[in-house]
Enzyme design. Sequence first.
Site, PDB file in Angstrom:
ATOM      1  N   ASP A 114       1.528   5.062   1.591  1.00 35.42           N
ATOM      2  CA  ASP A 114       1.223   5.980   2.684  1.00 35.42           C
ATOM      3  C   ASP A 114       1.759   7.363   2.340  1.00 35.42           C
ATOM      4  OD1 ASP A 114       0.133   3.927   4.387  1.00 35.42           O
ATOM      5  OD2 ASP A 114       2.185   3.240   4.713  1.00 35.42           O
TER       6      ASP A 114
ATOM      7  N   ASP B 258       9.272   4.178  13.409  1.00 37.89           N
ATOM      8  CA  ASP B 258       9.935   3.082  14.118  1.00 37.89           C
ATOM      9  C   ASP B 258      11.365   2.805  13.606  1.00 37.89           C
ATOM     10  OD1 ASP B 258       8.816   2.067  11.772  1.00 37.89           O
ATOM     11  OD2 ASP B 258       7.691   0.453  12.738  1.00 37.89           O
TER      12      ASP B 258
ATOM     13  N   ASP C 241       0.849  -1.193   0.000  1.00 34.26           N
ATOM     14  CA  ASP C 241       0.000   0.000   0.000  1.00 34.26           C
ATOM     15  C   ASP C 241       0.883   1.241   0.000  1.00 34.26           C
ATOM     16  OD1 ASP C 241       0.948   0.181   2.664  1.00 34.26           O
ATOM     17  OD2 ASP C 241      -0.779  -0.977   3.369  1.00 34.26           O
TER      18      ASP C 241
HETATM   19  P1  ATP Z   1       3.786  -2.665   5.263  1.00 35.22           P
HETATM   20  O1  ATP Z   1       2.662  -1.733   4.853  1.00 35.22           O
HETATM   21  O2  ATP Z   1       4.534  -3.255   4.162  1.00 35.22           O
HETATM   22  O3  ATP Z   1       3.368  -3.649   6.287  1.00 35.22           O
HETATM   23  P2  ATP Z   1       4.828  -0.260   6.448  1.00 35.22           P
HETATM   24  O4  ATP Z   1       6.215   0.103   6.875  1.00 35.22           O
HETATM   25  O5  ATP Z   1       4.187   0.592   5.423  1.00 35.22           O
HETATM   26  O6  ATP Z   1       4.887  -1.767   6.011  1.00 35.22           O
HETATM   27  P3  ATP Z   1       2.603   0.391   8.089  1.00 35.22           P
HETATM   28  O7  ATP Z   1       2.062  -0.357   9.258  1.00 35.22           O
HETATM   29  O8  ATP Z   1       1.772   0.539   6.864  1.00 35.22           O
HETATM   30  O9  ATP Z   1       3.987  -0.305   7.747  1.00 35.22           O
HETATM   31  O10 ATP Z   1       3.029   1.823   8.616  1.00 35.22           O
HETATM   32  C1  ATP Z   1       3.432   2.869   7.756  1.00 35.22           C
HETATM   33  C2  ATP Z   1       4.575   3.645   8.394  1.00 35.22           C
HETATM   34  O11 ATP Z   1       4.147   4.211   9.636  1.00 35.22           O
HETATM   35  C3  ATP Z   1       5.788   2.807   8.746  1.00 35.22           C
HETATM   36  O12 ATP Z   1       6.654   2.665   7.670  1.00 35.22           O
HETATM   37  C4  ATP Z   1       6.409   3.598   9.874  1.00 35.22           C
HETATM   38  O13 ATP Z   1       7.146   4.689   9.375  1.00 35.22           O
HETATM   39  C5  ATP Z   1       5.195   4.150  10.604  1.00 35.22           C
HETATM   40  N1  ATP Z   1       4.760   3.268  11.702  1.00 35.22           N
HETATM   41  C6  ATP Z   1       3.839   2.298  11.635  1.00 35.22           C
HETATM   42  N2  ATP Z   1       3.675   1.695  12.816  1.00 35.22           N
HETATM   43  C7  ATP Z   1       4.506   2.305  13.662  1.00 35.22           C
HETATM   44  C8  ATP Z   1       4.795   2.145  15.053  1.00 35.22           C
HETATM   45  N3  ATP Z   1       4.185   1.212  15.782  1.00 35.22           N
HETATM   46  N4  ATP Z   1       5.733   2.981  15.595  1.00 35.22           N
HETATM   47  C9  ATP Z   1       6.328   3.944  14.848  1.00 35.22           C
HETATM   48  N5  ATP Z   1       6.105   4.113  13.560  1.00 35.22           N
HETATM   49  C10 ATP Z   1       5.210   3.327  12.957  1.00 35.22           C
HETATM   50 MG    MG Z   2       2.194   0.484   4.671  1.00 32.62          MG
END
Ligand code: ATP
Ligand code: MG
Length: 462
Positions: free
Chosen positions: A76, A157, A74
Amino acid sequence: MLKKLFQSFRPPVPGQHHRRTTPEVINKSQHSLQRHQFSRHAVNIVERLQSAGYQAYLVGGCVRDLMLGITPKDFDVATSATPEQVRAEFRNARIIGRRFKLVHVHFGREIIEVATFRAHHSEDDQGDNHRSSHNASGRILRDNVYGTLEEDAQRRDFTINALYYDPVSERILDYANGVHDVRNRLLRLIGDPTHRYQEDPVRMLRAVRFAAKLDFGIEKHTVQPIRELAPLLREIPPARLFEESLKLFLSGQGAMAFEMLVDLQLFEPLFPASAQALDERPSYTHTLISQALTNTDLRVKQGKPVTPAFLFAALLWPALPARVLHLQNQGVPPIPAMNGAAHDLIAEQCARIAIPKRFTLPIREIWDMQERLPRRSGKRADQLLDNPRFRAGYDFLLLRESAGEETDDLGQWWTDYQDANDSQRRDMIRELGSRDEGTGAGPRKRKRSPSKRKRGGDEAFE
Ligand code: ATP
Ligand code: MG
């Protein structure tokens, strides 16, 4: 393999991984990202927000994954506009979340998540419970303190998740040396790891998930506090852990994630009963669970559907025999003991990971099927074949056999039966008459006389 994952490939450069207020700017010619690789809708949102005078970037997983040549799940967007301001810009936008307010912008089936820049929580914010709150152990309960781009980068994170891509200038902004860590395939928390895990213990699971999914190492300071802090996961709302556990096990690298969870002692707070089974019968439990996950990983890679019910049925199955025995020792007859144990085990598990009803029911049915599959005489075999759970039950039986459970070749019998024509099937059923078909199924291994079997057996399921 695990050793490789946990080693630090390059020691952190002193001072480099601390807070920086000016980003490293990676120009178009210095990176491989191309604007057209990103979702057209996400790029449009960024452009519109920028034209309206806000800062806006693509951020997080999509930037990271594209740098690694992976198709993002996805897209963001991070912006200086508040959720209300974002909503005002787009007709198809909805504000969601309480713990973490975001805007979902809908384009048909695609949803782009737009988050406002957030800051770390300062002591001053504590009085304002609408925006920010922590519990006694430092966990963030609400996270709606808005901030600058620099602050937003610091509260993310991992360094590899804190890269901002501007599709207009086609530059990447890097405040945390994330590009360095992407290139070295290393997962590194931003800031003090202990503090960051205390703020949100789910970050420990995210570390495992990304390490498994991306085949990255975990930097040594990032891995070091996990074992000690693992029990903090018990405070996380079970519904959030359900979502997170699906991501861990259905990412296509579930078997690897399981190994890491066990190694980092994160498995116990998620699956206490299964962790106990893993202690008591390590080889069998480990084989059964990792075999289930390896099969799931294969299906994910082939684009086949996977059901969380089958996976949870496998994760919990090794914990069942001890429960059944316990109830039987209290005088409960075998079938009610099996049902009672299944019910209790699932109820206990749901206190940790809130498995929705639509999955707990099929888990029970897959388990019930294990009691039924040995009983094939008369019309039963054909009735079982017509049962909508037959396939899952049969696959589960093969899984148990692959973990070394003794079933008297029941799996092979069912494989043959499915291949056979009508007259061969009749022969197979006739041949059963001479054998004791009550053995070898489920946690019970008792032989029972035919008359007893008739009374205590099938009725309980029907
Ligand atoms: P994927 O969508 O592939 O699972 P992602 O890195 O995009 O991985 P998401 O859960 O969609 O993960 O979160 C988007 C972004 O928000 C992350 O890349 C990170 O920068 C931030 N983020 C998400 N969860 C946390 C958290 N628990 N603590 C700090 N930052 C977070
Ligand atoms: Mg994501």
